[in-house]
Design a protein around this motif. Structure first.
Motif, PDB file in Angstrom:
ATOM      1  N   ASP A 112       0.842  -1.202   0.000  1.00 60.97           N
ATOM      2  CA  ASP A 112       0.000   0.000   0.000  1.00 60.97           C
ATOM      3  C   ASP A 112       0.876   1.250   0.000  1.00 60.97           C
ATOM      4  O   ASP A 112       0.650   2.193  -0.757  1.00 60.97           O
ATOM      5  CB  ASP A 112      -0.918   0.022   1.229  1.00 60.97           C
TER       6      ASP A 112
ATOM      7  N   ARG B  40       1.034   1.910  -3.942  1.00 67.92           N
ATOM      8  CA  ARG B  40       0.074   2.928  -4.362  1.00 67.92           C
ATOM      9  C   ARG B  40       0.635   4.315  -4.077  1.00 67.92           C
ATOM     10  O   ARG B  40       0.416   5.245  -4.858  1.00 67.92           O
ATOM     11  CB  ARG B  40      -1.259   2.705  -3.655  1.00 67.92           C
TER      12      ARG B  40
ATOM     13  N   VAL C 154      -4.804   6.632  -7.724  1.00 66.55           N
ATOM     14  CA  VAL C 154      -3.615   7.303  -7.181  1.00 66.55           C
ATOM     15  C   VAL C 154      -3.617   8.754  -7.647  1.00 66.55           C
ATOM     16  O   VAL C 154      -3.923   9.057  -8.794  1.00 66.55           O
ATOM     17  CB  VAL C 154      -2.340   6.581  -7.647  1.00 66.55           C
TER      18      VAL C 154
END
Length: 544
Positions: free
Chosen positions: A9, A175, A359
């Motif tokens: 993440d 991300r 994103v």
């Protein structure tokens, strides 16, 4: 090339105070997040170097129970002195004549490396994955968005060939990626250029900070004593900066000199200035009977508020000294780095909470930053460095005392320094020659024996990580005009001019490099680019 890939993440590049604080805060906000920290040093703390007097403000917010949890803050400041030195002596300033930012009530003398090791333990206890010994070598970018990093290949020979045991670097995808490489991070530098993050800002300014640890006899130190100085020896050669001397625990004294990298005399040798500084009677008396047990050096970003780049870009953020959040008015950057990491974590956690959002460029970070005490602190100190650069130590110091003590840093003017450090050197033919004394082996030492104490190691047979854009420039330009100042500004003896058949050439002893980044900053031709060597290479500082 097919590379193995891992996905997270959030990826954090650098296990310093900013990166570790960001990782901890992320897991505090959402324990389910998959958070990874990658660190180029052989272990967490191996590349960390700081004075350091530590202000615990950010730590109080991040881990309020730090005392009970055993944080290595064991030596509170008990005595605070500031001196102006000349060649024969000096005078101590009363506290009321010094800027409040220089006062250290409530602070601690620490090893920042040991604090980072402790922070790493807290992060891992929360489930953060930390991978030391892996350098972040390249950016992963797709359609203008940063998607992680590629770690450096291992087992590549000096000629670029694959040796036995060759391992290609991995793709670490995320991300969001937070870059916390420290001052003049090579990926941070690339990001600033790629996204023009410094547009409209003053140029960043730097200092080269030296540090030695001295072991003193039992009872010879005063734990908690803090001494800062200005003036000699740098003032003798028209340079600026300052020193520190801290009495830590375990009968140790921490001594260092910060040399501003805007100096103009190419003959100046920062390492020799540091060695000379220790021979001053007001400093030597603190080291009497002691033994030097550690040495290191590191560039610091000291431009402050006026030099801060835009910290967000598509897919990530710059934090800590990668962005330049050090408060030079306090000579402290650890608490500000930690706060920047905490703010970044809060913004990223919020962005990740929207499962449907793609994103993004985390432009909301700026609003969080402006609403924080970090912004207020840096804003109030915005004139400190420019005042010293414009007016010198005496008049600049008087201005800063007035600005900080009477106006709380809110004078309705903003001073700026728009001159780039590397562009300040005058031609060697116009500069004053400087003769430095030979080391005495008691207070002053040579560079190679000093590098030995930094525990620096690089695999010799690997590509040189100090890249020249044009191999002819060191001789044709830098040697001809400036007597190749890399021979002197490097604190580790990496650069030498040698003769081959009567022709000079630049020899780069890359194995000596202690990763200070000074060459990347001060080279007058901006011809040297520091890139990361194989992971795990460089200094191995035990308690810096």
């Amino acid at each position: 090339m097919e590379r193995e890939s891992m996905e997270f993440d959030v990826l954090v590049v650098g296990a310093g105070p900013a990166g570790l604080s960001a990782a901890i805060r992320l897991k505090q906000l959402n324990a389910e997040l998959n958070v990874c920290v990658v660190e180029k040093g052989s272990e967490v703390g191996a590349h960390i170097l700081s004075g350091a007097v530590f202000e615990p403000r950010a730590l109080n917010e991040l881990l309020p129970e730090w005392r009970e949890q055993g944080a290595p803050l064991d030596t509170p400041v008990t005595d605070d002195e500031i001196w102006l030195l000349d060649s024969k002596g000096g005078r101590q300033f009363p506290n009321w004549l010094t800027p409040k930012t220089m006062h250290n009530d409530g602070n601690y003398i620490i090893s920042l490396g040991n604090l980072c090791r402790w922070l790493a333990e807290q992060a891992e206890g929360l489930g953060v994955e930390i991978y030391p010994g892996f350098s972040a070598a390249e950016l992963i970018e797709q359609d203008g968005v940063i998607g992680g990093v590629i770690t450096g290949d291992m087992g590549v020979g000096l000629d670029g060939s694959e040796k036995d045991g060759y391992m290609p670097g991995m793709e670490l995808r995320a991300r969001y990626t937070l870059f916390a490489e420290g001052c003049r991070g090579h990926l941070g530098k690339a990001l600033i250029a790629r996204y023009q993050l410094d547009a409209g800002r003053s140029p960043q300014h730097y200092g080269l900070g030296f540090k030695e640890i001295w072991q003193l006899p039992e009872g010879a130190t005063k734990p908690g004593k803090v001494v800062h100085t200005a003036g000699w020896p740098l003032s003798e050669h028209g340079a600026s900066g300052g020193s520190y001397l801290y009495h830590a625990d375990n009968n140790q004294v921490l001594v260092g000199l910060i040399v501003d990298l805007n100096y103009d005399n190419p003959n100046l040798n920062p390492f020799e200035e540091f060695q000379r500084f220790k021979t001053h009677p007001e400093i030597a008396k603190h080291l009497e009977g002691g033994e030097r047990i550690s040495y290191g050096a590191r560039a610091i970003a000291k431009g402050g508020f006026n030099s801060l780049p835009k910290m967000s870009f598509p897919g990530g953020l710059l934090i800590g000294c990668d962005a330049g959040t050090l408060n030079f008015a306090k000579i402290k950057g650890s608490h500000t780095a930690m706060k920047s990491g905490m703010l970044a974590a809060e913004v990223v956690a919020e962005a990740l909470s929207d499962a449907e959002a793609g994103v993004q460029d985390l432009t909301q970070f700026e609003a969080h930053f402006k609403a924080s005490w970090l912004y207020d602190e840096l804003y109030r100190s915005r004139n400190f460095g420019p005042a010293l650069h414009k007016f010198g130590s005496m008049l600049g110091g008087a201005f800063n005392t007035l600005d900080q003590n009477l106006f709380g840093g809110r004078l309705p003017i903003t001073l700026k320094d728009e001159h780039r450090d590397h562009a300040q050197l005058q031609p060697a033919a116009q500069a004053v020659a400087i003769q430095y004394p030979k080391p005495d082996g008691k207070l002053s030492f040579d560079r190679l024996s000093s590098v030995f104490l930094s525990n620096t190691y690089h695999e010799e047979d690997q590509p040189c990580h100090l890249k020249l854009t044009d191999a002819a420039i060191p001789v044709q330009v830098n040697l001809a005009q400036f007597d190749e100042p890399a021979q002197r500004y490097c604190p580790a003896g990496v650069y030498e001019i040698v003769e081959e058949g009567g022709t000079p050439r630049l020899q780069i002893n890359a194995a000596n490099c202690i990763h200070c980044k000074t060459c990347d900053i001060k080279d007058p031709s901006q011809n040297i680019t520091w890139v990361t060597p194989e992971g795990g290479g460089g200094p191995n500082y035990p308690n810096m």
